[in-house]
Motif scaffolding. Structure first.
Motif, PDB file in Angstrom:
ATOM      1  N   THR A 165      63.533  27.283  31.127  1.00 48.16           N
ATOM      2  CA  THR A 165      63.382  26.004  31.809  1.00 48.16           C
ATOM      3  C   THR A 165      64.763  25.338  31.872  1.00 48.16           C
ATOM      4  OG1 THR A 165      62.959  24.751  29.793  1.00 48.16           O
ATOM      5  CG2 THR A 165      61.035  25.723  30.886  1.00 48.16           C
ATOM      6  N   ASP A 166      64.908  24.370  32.732  1.00 44.95           N
ATOM      7  CA  ASP A 166      66.177  23.640  32.835  1.00 44.95           C
ATOM      8  C   ASP A 166      66.528  22.976  31.505  1.00 44.95           C
ATOM      9  OD1 ASP A 166      66.461  24.387  35.469  1.00 44.95           O
ATOM     10  OD2 ASP A 166      65.600  22.525  36.265  1.00 44.95           O
ATOM     11  N   LYS A 167      65.512  22.467  30.810  1.00 43.67           N
ATOM     12  CA  LYS A 167      65.728  21.809  29.525  1.00 43.67           C
ATOM     13  C   LYS A 167      66.231  22.806  28.479  1.00 43.67           C
ATOM     14  CE  LYS A 167      63.291  18.894  26.186  1.00 43.67           C
ATOM     15  NZ  LYS A 167      62.008  18.261  25.855  1.00 43.67           N
ATOM     16  N   GLN A 168      65.617  24.006  28.419  1.00 47.67           N
ATOM     17  CA  GLN A 168      66.050  25.039  27.475  1.00 47.67           C
ATOM     18  C   GLN A 168      67.482  25.475  27.768  1.00 47.67           C
ATOM     19  OE1 GLN A 168      62.856  27.781  28.376  1.00 47.67           O
ATOM     20  NE2 GLN A 168      61.982  27.540  26.320  1.00 47.67           N
ATOM     21  N   LEU A 169      67.801  25.651  29.050  1.00 48.89           N
ATOM     22  CA  LEU A 169      69.141  26.075  29.436  1.00 48.89           C
ATOM     23  C   LEU A 169      70.177  25.006  29.081  1.00 48.89           C
ATOM     24  CD1 LEU A 169      70.996  28.127  30.754  1.00 48.89           C
ATOM     25  CD2 LEU A 169      70.461  27.090  32.962  1.00 48.89           C
ATOM     26  N   ALA A 170      69.888  23.750  29.379  1.00 51.36           N
ATOM     27  CA  ALA A 170      70.820  22.660  29.077  1.00 51.36           C
ATOM     28  C   ALA A 170      71.071  22.558  27.571  1.00 51.36           C
ATOM     29  CB  ALA A 170      70.287  21.343  29.615  1.00 51.36           C
ATOM     30  N   LYS A 171      70.015  22.671  26.786  1.00 48.64           N
ATOM     31  CA  LYS A 171      70.156  22.616  25.327  1.00 48.64           C
ATOM     32  C   LYS A 171      70.967  23.805  24.815  1.00 48.64           C
ATOM     33  CE  LYS A 171      67.506  22.267  21.053  1.00 48.64           C
ATOM     34  NZ  LYS A 171      66.182  22.270  20.444  1.00 48.64           N
ATOM     35  N   GLY A 172      70.687  25.002  25.344  1.00 51.10           N
ATOM     36  CA  GLY A 172      71.408  26.199  24.944  1.00 51.10           C
ATOM     37  C   GLY A 172      72.889  26.132  25.288  1.00 51.10           C
ATOM     38  N   ILE A 173      73.219  25.574  26.444  1.00 49.02           N
ATOM     39  CA  ILE A 173      74.621  25.407  26.840  1.00 49.02           C
ATOM     40  C   ILE A 173      75.303  24.401  25.922  1.00 49.02           C
ATOM     41  CG2 ILE A 173      76.130  24.517  28.655  1.00 49.02           C
ATOM     42  CD1 ILE A 173      74.194  25.834  30.676  1.00 49.02           C
ATOM     43  N   ALA A 174      74.599  23.326  25.594  1.00 47.01           N
ATOM     44  CA  ALA A 174      75.171  22.279  24.739  1.00 47.01           C
ATOM     45  C   ALA A 174      75.527  22.792  23.345  1.00 47.01           C
ATOM     46  CB  ALA A 174      74.205  21.099  24.636  1.00 47.01           C
ATOM     47  N   VAL A 175      74.728  23.703  22.802  1.00 50.11           N
ATOM     48  CA  VAL A 175      74.992  24.217  21.450  1.00 50.11           C
ATOM     49  C   VAL A 175      75.765  25.532  21.458  1.00 50.11           C
ATOM     50  CG1 VAL A 175      73.020  23.023  20.428  1.00 50.11           C
ATOM     51  CG2 VAL A 175      72.740  25.362  21.260  1.00 50.11           C
ATOM     52  N   GLY A 176      76.140  26.036  22.627  1.00 50.91           N
ATOM     53  CA  GLY A 176      76.963  27.230  22.724  1.00 50.91           C
ATOM     54  C   GLY A 176      76.226  28.549  22.706  1.00 50.91           C
ATOM     55  N   LYS A 177      74.915  28.542  22.958  1.00 48.64           N
ATOM     56  CA  LYS A 177      74.146  29.789  22.988  1.00 48.64           C
ATOM     57  C   LYS A 177      74.166  30.436  24.371  1.00 48.64           C
ATOM     58  CE  LYS A 177      70.770  28.589  19.437  1.00 48.64           C
ATOM     59  NZ  LYS A 177      69.338  28.397  19.174  1.00 48.64           N
ATOM     60  N   PHE A 178      74.262  29.630  25.408  1.00 45.79           N
ATOM     61  CA  PHE A 178      74.236  30.121  26.785  1.00 45.79           C
ATOM     62  C   PHE A 178      75.449  29.623  27.548  1.00 45.79           C
ATOM     63  CE2 PHE A 178      69.667  29.848  25.728  1.00 45.79           C
ATOM     64  CZ  PHE A 178      69.293  31.151  25.989  1.00 45.79           C
ATOM     65  N   THR A 179      75.801  30.361  28.587  1.00 48.09           N
ATOM     66  CA  THR A 179      76.817  29.929  29.532  1.00 48.09           C
ATOM     67  C   THR A 179      76.433  30.478  30.900  1.00 48.09           C
ATOM     68  OG1 THR A 179      79.192  29.781  29.966  1.00 48.09           O
ATOM     69  CG2 THR A 179      78.370  31.904  29.203  1.00 48.09           C
ATOM     70  N   ILE A 180      76.968  29.879  31.934  1.00 44.87           N
ATOM     71  CA  ILE A 180      76.703  30.348  33.291  1.00 44.87           C
ATOM     72  C   ILE A 180      78.012  30.908  33.844  1.00 44.87           C
ATOM     73  CG2 ILE A 180      75.982  29.704  35.611  1.00 44.87           C
ATOM     74  CD1 ILE A 180      74.253  27.514  34.343  1.00 44.87           C
ATOM     75  N   THR A 181      77.977  32.168  34.263  1.00 45.43           N
ATOM     76  CA  THR A 181      79.147  32.847  34.813  1.00 45.43           C
ATOM     77  C   THR A 181      78.806  33.378  36.200  1.00 45.43           C
ATOM     78  OG1 THR A 181      78.566  35.011  33.936  1.00 45.43           O
ATOM     79  CG2 THR A 181      79.848  33.570  32.490  1.00 45.43           C
ATOM     80  N   LYS A 236      75.058  34.442  24.007  1.00 41.54           N
ATOM     81  CA  LYS A 236      75.971  34.914  22.971  1.00 41.54           C
ATOM     82  C   LYS A 236      75.165  35.551  21.849  1.00 41.54           C
ATOM     83  CE  LYS A 236      79.878  33.323  20.240  1.00 41.54           C
ATOM     84  NZ  LYS A 236      80.679  32.147  19.880  1.00 41.54           N
ATOM     85  N   CYS A 237      75.510  36.784  21.496  1.00 39.60           N
ATOM     86  CA  CYS A 237      74.844  37.491  20.398  1.00 39.60           C
ATOM     87  C   CYS A 237      75.218  36.810  19.080  1.00 39.60           C
ATOM     88  CB  CYS A 237      75.266  38.954  20.383  1.00 39.60           C
ATOM     89  SG  CYS A 237      74.660  39.871  18.958  1.00 39.60           S
ATOM     90  N   THR A 238      74.250  36.580  18.221  1.00 38.36           N
ATOM     91  CA  THR A 238      74.517  35.899  16.951  1.00 38.36           C
ATOM     92  C   THR A 238      75.181  36.805  15.924  1.00 38.36           C
ATOM     93  OG1 THR A 238      72.292  36.415  16.172  1.00 38.36           O
ATOM     94  CG2 THR A 238      72.614  34.272  17.230  1.00 38.36           C
ATOM     95  N   MET A 239      75.138  38.119  16.140  1.00 38.40           N
ATOM     96  CA  MET A 239      75.758  39.037  15.173  1.00 38.40           C
ATOM     97  C   MET A 239      77.186  39.414  15.562  1.00 38.40           C
ATOM     98  SD  MET A 239      72.695  41.450  13.814  1.00 38.40           S
ATOM     99  CE  MET A 239      73.674  42.060  12.470  1.00 38.40           C
ATOM    100  N   CYS A 240      77.392  39.894  16.783  1.00 38.05           N
ATOM    101  CA  CYS A 240      78.726  40.354  17.180  1.00 38.05           C
ATOM    102  C   CYS A 240      79.545  39.278  17.889  1.00 38.05           C
ATOM    103  CB  CYS A 240      78.626  41.604  18.059  1.00 38.05           C
ATOM    104  SG  CYS A 240      77.845  41.348  19.668  1.00 38.05           S
ATOM    105  N   GLY A 241      78.887  38.234  18.378  1.00 39.73           N
ATOM    106  CA  GLY A 241      79.587  37.140  19.040  1.00 39.73           C
ATOM    107  C   GLY A 241      79.970  37.420  20.486  1.00 39.73           C
TER     108      GLY A 241
END
Length: 77
Positions: free
Chosen positions: A11-27, A34-39
């Motif tokens: 959802t837009d809300k999940q994506l916005a939250k993920g981008i804010a905390v550094g889990k997602f990015t748009i390319t 971002k993988c939590t193990m290898c980065g």
């Protein structure tokens, strides 16, 4: 038979939250996670990340680590 990777729905809300905390990015490839193990950053689809189903909640989730790291972690045990 097509073996193209299927992107996961966010959802837009999940994506916005993920981008804010550094889990997602748009390319230029689309949404990457971002993988939590290898980065490393990988496209957010079933080629790189493993979905799993929680029966109690009746919904699908996606593992935090990429498939390669998950395989490596299970191989060690």
């Amino acid at each position: 038979m097509s073996t193209a990777a299927k992107p996961f729905a966010l959802t837009d809300k999940q994506l916005a939250k993920g981008i804010a905390v550094g889990k997602f990015t748009i390319t230029e490839l689309g949404i990457e996670k971002k993988c939590t193990m290898c980065g490393e950053w990988y496209p957010f689809d079933d080629e790189f990340y493993q979905p799993y189903f929680k029966k109690a909640e009746s919904r699908f989730y996606v593992k935090a680590e990429c498939k390669a790291c998950c395989t490596e972690r299970h191989r060690k045990h």
